[in-house]
Design a protein around this motif. Structure first.
Motif, mmCIF file in Angstrom:
data_model
loop_
_atom_site.group_PDB
_atom_site.id
_atom_site.type_symbol
_atom_site.label_atom_id
_atom_site.label_comp_id
_atom_site.label_asym_id
_atom_site.label_seq_id
_atom_site.Cartn_x
_atom_site.Cartn_y
_atom_site.Cartn_z
ATOM 1 N N TYR A 7 0.848 -1.192 0.000
ATOM 2 C CA TYR A 7 0.000 0.000 0.000
ATOM 3 C C TYR A 7 0.890 1.250 0.000
ATOM 4 O O TYR A 7 1.994 1.238 0.553
ATOM 5 C CB TYR A 7 -0.906 0.039 1.231
ATOM 6 N N ILE A 8 0.367 2.319 -0.598
ATOM 7 C CA ILE A 8 1.103 3.581 -0.681
ATOM 8 C C ILE A 8 0.217 4.709 -0.172
ATOM 9 O O ILE A 8 -0.914 4.877 -0.634
ATOM 10 C CB ILE A 8 1.536 3.876 -2.128
ATOM 11 N N ALA A 9 0.729 5.485 0.777
ATOM 12 C CA ALA A 9 -0.013 6.633 1.309
ATOM 13 C C ALA A 9 0.754 7.915 1.000
ATOM 14 O O ALA A 9 1.874 8.099 1.466
ATOM 15 C CB ALA A 9 -0.214 6.495 2.813
ATOM 16 N N GLY A 38 -3.559 9.450 5.936
ATOM 17 C CA GLY A 38 -3.439 8.387 6.907
ATOM 18 C C GLY A 38 -4.757 7.715 7.250
ATOM 19 O O GLY A 38 -4.807 6.504 7.487
ATOM 20 N N LYS A 39 -5.840 8.489 7.272
ATOM 21 C CA LYS A 39 -7.152 7.920 7.598
ATOM 22 C C LYS A 39 -7.589 6.919 6.529
ATOM 23 O O LYS A 39 -8.084 5.827 6.849
ATOM 24 C CB LYS A 39 -8.194 9.029 7.735
ATOM 25 N N GLU A 40 -7.401 7.293 5.262
ATOM 26 C CA GLU A 40 -7.735 6.372 4.179
ATOM 27 C C GLU A 40 -6.882 5.107 4.256
ATOM 28 O O GLU A 40 -7.361 4.000 3.990
ATOM 29 C CB GLU A 40 -7.532 7.049 2.820
ATOM 30 N N MET A 41 -5.614 5.288 4.631
ATOM 31 C CA MET A 41 -4.738 4.124 4.755
ATOM 32 C C MET A 41 -5.208 3.192 5.853
ATOM 33 O O MET A 41 -5.213 1.963 5.691
ATOM 34 C CB MET A 41 -3.300 4.588 5.027
ATOM 35 N N MET A 55 4.863 4.978 3.364
ATOM 36 C CA MET A 55 4.093 5.998 4.076
ATOM 37 C C MET A 55 4.746 7.380 4.008
ATOM 38 O O MET A 55 5.878 7.569 4.454
ATOM 39 C CB MET A 55 3.953 5.585 5.552
ATOM 40 N N ASP A 56 3.996 8.340 3.468
ATOM 41 C CA ASP A 56 4.428 9.738 3.508
ATOM 42 C C ASP A 56 4.136 10.284 4.909
ATOM 43 O O ASP A 56 3.306 9.730 5.646
ATOM 44 C CB ASP A 56 3.659 10.526 2.442
ATOM 45 N N LEU A 57 4.783 11.374 5.279
ATOM 46 C CA LEU A 57 4.543 11.976 6.596
ATOM 47 C C LEU A 57 3.570 13.145 6.541
ATOM 48 O O LEU A 57 2.634 13.231 7.337
ATOM 49 C CB LEU A 57 5.868 12.439 7.211
ATOM 50 N N ASP A 58 3.792 14.081 5.628
ATOM 51 C CA ASP A 58 2.982 15.302 5.554
ATOM 52 C C ASP A 58 1.728 15.070 4.716
ATOM 53 O O ASP A 58 1.763 15.169 3.492
ATOM 54 C CB ASP A 58 3.804 16.447 4.953
ATOM 55 N N VAL A 61 -5.805 15.504 6.994
ATOM 56 C CA VAL A 61 -6.752 14.638 7.721
ATOM 57 C C VAL A 61 -6.044 13.844 8.818
ATOM 58 O O VAL A 61 -6.353 13.954 9.997
ATOM 59 C CB VAL A 61 -7.524 13.694 6.784
ATOM 60 N N MET A 62 -5.111 12.990 8.417
ATOM 61 C CA MET A 62 -4.273 12.261 9.374
ATOM 62 C C MET A 62 -2.892 12.108 8.766
ATOM 63 O O MET A 62 -2.753 11.579 7.664
ATOM 64 C CB MET A 62 -4.852 10.878 9.709
ATOM 65 N N ASP A 63 -1.874 12.589 9.474
ATOM 66 C CA ASP A 63 -0.522 12.530 8.906
ATOM 67 C C ASP A 63 0.074 11.130 9.051
ATOM 68 O O ASP A 63 -0.496 10.235 9.686
ATOM 69 C CB ASP A 63 0.390 13.589 9.526
ATOM 70 N N GLY A 64 1.253 10.950 8.442
ATOM 71 C CA GLY A 64 1.881 9.640 8.436
ATOM 72 C C GLY A 64 2.396 9.186 9.786
ATOM 73 O O GLY A 64 2.488 7.981 10.039
#
Length: 218
Positions: A7-9, A38-41, A55-58, A61-64
């Motif tokens: 998965y990729i966020a 992050g929420k979708e992830m 996982m990206d950080l920035d 909704v919800m950060d990494g």
């Protein structure tokens, strides 16, 4: 060899789509799913935990950071590779000690992305120059001042446990360590569990940090 689900966020659509195309090109990958925050992830992981997440950080909704902490808490078998433009050692140490298994910059070469995924899935940890330097700086700046509360084990490591820890820091798999020591993979896993319990480490990066602190590795 079983194929992976990755998965990729990332909230940057072009970057995320490009990374998805790259990961899909790896022969060991069977499925790739995307999330823009992050929420979708978290929702994707609830439906089906993947083998690993980039996982990206920035993100909105919800950060990494929050997503990583929540996923590690509920799905400890999922491997998380951080992809970020942040490269200061405080960010890296915090994320790795929170449970992330690797840290890459967004301008990493495609081959390193592939190598990081292979390493975290097979060995639970990917050690690159960014992580090594962050560990070194963390130990140098805090080692003398801290009483090392995270590593206050009830007893010291045995010679065999130190040997196993040293090999873990060299990124050998449990099977590879067992072969070198003429022990079963299950025995090595038991050694690893006892080491973590003794030193209070939550993951492989905690063990590597402890090895730095006691001078087992340089």
């Amino acid at each position: 060899m079983s194929k992976w689900t990755i998965y990729i966020a990332d909230d940057q659509t072009l970057f995320r789509k490009g990374m998805a195309r790259l990961v899909k090109s790896f022969r060991s990958v069977k499925e790739v799913k995307e999330a823009s925050n992050g929420k979708e992830m978290l929702e994707l992981v609830k439906q089906q935990p993947p083998d690993a997440i980039l996982m990206d950080l920035d993100m909105p909704v919800m950060d990494g950071v929050e997503a990583t902490e929540k996923i590690i808490a509920k799905y400890p078998t999922v491997k998380i590779v951080i992809l970020s433009m942040h490269n200061d050692y405080q960010h890296i140490l915090y994320l790795m000690e929170s449970g992330a298994h690797a840290f890459l910059q967004k301008n990493a070469e495609p081959e390193e992305v592939k190598l990081a995924l292979e390493s975290v899935i097979a060995k639970d940890f990917y050690q690159n120059e960014l992580v090594v330097e962050a560990l070194r700086k963390g130990v140098m700046e805090h080692g003398k001042k801290m009483s090392r509360p995270a590593f206050e084990g009830n007893s010291s490591l045995t010679d065999r446990e130190k040997e196993v820890l040293h090999m873990i820091c060299k990124e050998l798999t449990m099977k590879e360590i067992g072969d070198k020591l003429s022990l079963s993979e299950k025995t090595i896993q038991n050694h690893r569990a006892r080491i973590m319990e003794k030193i209070g480490a939550r993951n492989t990066v905690g063990m590597v940090k402890y090895a730095f602190q006691i001078g087992l590795i340089k």
